[in-house]
Scaffold this motif. Structure first.
Motif, PDB file in Angstrom:
ATOM      1  N   VAL A  85      35.392  13.457  27.332  1.00 58.83           N
ATOM      2  CA  VAL A  85      35.159  14.512  28.264  1.00 58.83           C
ATOM      3  C   VAL A  85      35.386  15.768  27.596  1.00 58.83           C
ATOM      4  O   VAL A  85      35.105  16.980  28.154  1.00 58.83           O
ATOM      5  CB  VAL A  85      36.152  14.547  29.351  1.00 58.83           C
ATOM      6  CG1 VAL A  85      36.062  13.233  30.419  1.00 58.83           C
ATOM      7  CG2 VAL A  85      37.625  14.712  28.886  1.00 58.83           C
ATOM      8  N   ARG A 129      32.646  18.607  28.057  1.00 55.77           N
ATOM      9  CA  ARG A 129      32.647  19.420  29.606  1.00 55.77           C
ATOM     10  C   ARG A 129      33.156  20.568  29.417  1.00 55.77           C
ATOM     11  O   ARG A 129      34.074  21.017  28.530  1.00 55.77           O
ATOM     12  CB  ARG A 129      33.310  18.547  30.544  1.00 55.77           C
ATOM     13  CG  ARG A 129      32.486  17.257  30.970  1.00 55.77           C
ATOM     14  CD  ARG A 129      33.667  16.353  32.032  1.00 55.77           C
ATOM     15  NE  ARG A 129      32.921  15.286  32.517  1.00 55.77           N
ATOM     16  CZ  ARG A 129      33.442  14.770  33.888  1.00 55.77           C
ATOM     17  NH1 ARG A 129      34.311  15.589  34.335  1.00 55.77           N
ATOM     18  NH2 ARG A 129      32.809  13.762  34.202  1.00 55.77           N
ATOM     19  N   GLY A 152      36.880  20.782  28.924  1.00 62.63           N
ATOM     20  CA  GLY A 152      37.011  19.307  28.568  1.00 62.63           C
ATOM     21  C   GLY A 152      38.173  18.910  28.064  1.00 62.63           C
ATOM     22  O   GLY A 152      38.957  17.904  28.342  1.00 62.63           O
ATOM     23  N   PRO A 158      36.745  14.203  37.832  1.00 62.32           N
ATOM     24  CA  PRO A 158      37.864  13.994  37.040  1.00 62.32           C
ATOM     25  C   PRO A 158      38.894  13.156  37.689  1.00 62.32           C
ATOM     26  O   PRO A 158      39.608  12.302  37.138  1.00 62.32           O
ATOM     27  CB  PRO A 158      38.499  15.461  36.823  1.00 62.32           C
ATOM     28  CG  PRO A 158      37.230  16.432  36.778  1.00 62.32           C
ATOM     29  CD  PRO A 158      36.175  15.685  37.653  1.00 62.32           C
TER      30      PRO A 158
END
Length: 390
Positions: free
Chosen positions: A36, A39, A42, A99
């Motif tokens: 992740v 992101r 992240g 998430p």
């Protein structure tokens, strides 16, 4: 008995299952961060997912381990690995999901196979002669440290070189393979359900609490080495990139220490050995916080690694002596959970202290916490451990 005598087909099969089951666990915290990281926010999300994964492990080991049935453990272990494999595959397939969804999958990936470490350790104990248990534990520790040394490179290489979802697919495949491999091993291990003398499983496990405390203390030091080392190097004016080679040296030294431990019988009983070595590791880690040069930091990590592997093996032997056969898997599972709890507690302590003080101070606080836990365990072991014949 030599290490070569352990190279039988059943034990090599168990070693293969162990690698396939443990490599995903070793990769997971870093792999979820890499999954992740691109992101917005992240790295923060990834750190949270890694923490959720570890919490899932602790809960899974605590809840599922004590429920394993000795003589027919295989279906439960295989089911846990299958669910873990599906959860890792879900993380890959849902990499762009909210998430909360990823957190649920991470918790499931950590928790579902929670009984596997304790189950495979109990299986190993049953597959060797009593005189070879210490050497088998040493070989198992060598294998573990090799896995932990290789896992960061595997996770990083696959995520950055191919795609961030690849480590998750690899973890899913490995867990599925480990589950399949269980069918080439015994279905469980012998246990007389009456060998606890009428004492409940909960009381039997609780009586060994000092050993769980030493488990928490032991991995709290590893958390310091992994999490604070980059900041300590920066504080000393050393390139942060040296953290990787230094931690690799720690793992290699630990594997060497495990090998040496299994070569002979050492003075004192395993409980005493574990406590003495833990004190030694704590003092070495504290010294690492004080030395100014990278060379001495590296030397300290090598010495700590050699001693830490001895702690791990002696602790396992102590637990085996303290529990009846019917409680082996549950006891090893609770030890695994306590180790995870120690890592998490040390990580929280390091984060809090570093927010107001230097990294070296965080290491000193962590070493002090470990020495405090060792003191508690030493007092507890003077009269609270259950004799092996209970």
């Amino acid at each position: 008995m030599s290490y070569r005598a352990l190279a039988t087909r059943p034990l090599l099969t168990l070693a293969g299952v162990t690698v396939a089951a443990r490599l995903p666990v070793a990769m997971a915290p870093l792999a979820v961060v890499l999954l992740v990281r691109e992101r917005p926010g992240g790295y923060s999300i990834g750190a949270t997912l890694a923490a959720v994964y570890v919490v899932g492990e602790v809960v899974g080991a605590s809840v599922l381990g004590p429920r394993l049935k000795a003589v027919r453990a295989r279906p439960a272990l295989a089911a846990g690995l299958a669910v873990g494999a599906l959860a890792f595959a879900g993380l890959a397939l849902c990499a762009g999901a909210h998430p909360v969804v990823l957190g649920a999958l991470a918790a499931l990936a950590g928790g579902a196979p929670g009984a596997v470490p304790g189950g495979t350790r109990a299986l190993l104990t049953s597959m060797v002669e009593e005189s070879a248990v210490a050497k088998a534990f040493s070989a198992d520790a060598i294998l573990s440290y090799g896995i932990w040394a290789a896992s960061p490179a595997v996770a990083t290489g696959l995520a950055l070189g191919l795609d961030p979802v690849v480590p998750m697919y690899l973890a899913a495949g490995l867990m599925a393979a480990a589950g399949a491999g269980l069918w080439a091993l015994p279905a469980g291990w012998p246990a007389d359900e009456g060998d606890r003398g009428g004492v409940s499983m909960a009381r039997t496990l609780a009586a060994a609490w000092p050993l769980y405390v030493t488990g928490a203390a032991g991995l709290s030091l590893l958390a310091l080495a992994e999490l604070v080392l980059p900041a300590l190097l920066e504080q000393r004016g050393v390139a942060v990139g040296w953290a990787g080679p230094l931690l690799a040296a720690y793992s290699v030294a630990a594997a060497v220490g495990a090998y040496v431990y299994g070569l002979r019988t050492w003075p004192g009983n395993p409980s005493r050995q574990s406590l003495v070595l833990l004190v030694g590791v704590s003092l070495v880690v504290a010294a690492i916080a004080l030395v100014p040069e990278m060379l001495w930091i590296g030397v300290g990590l090598v010495v700590a690694g050699v001693c830490q592997s001895g702690v791990q093996i002696a602790r396992s032997l102590s637990l085996k002596e303290a529990l009846p056969k019917s409680a082996f898997a549950a006891g090893y599972s609770l030890m695994y959970a306590s180790v995870g709890a120690g890592y998490a507690a040390s990580a929280v302590l390091a984060g809090v202290v570093q927010s107001v003080a230097a990294p070296s101070t965080a290491i000193l606080w962590g070493a002090g916490m470990c020495l405090g836990l060792v003191g508690v365990a030493a007092v507890g072991e003077r009269g609270k451990l259950v004799p092996s014949g209970l």
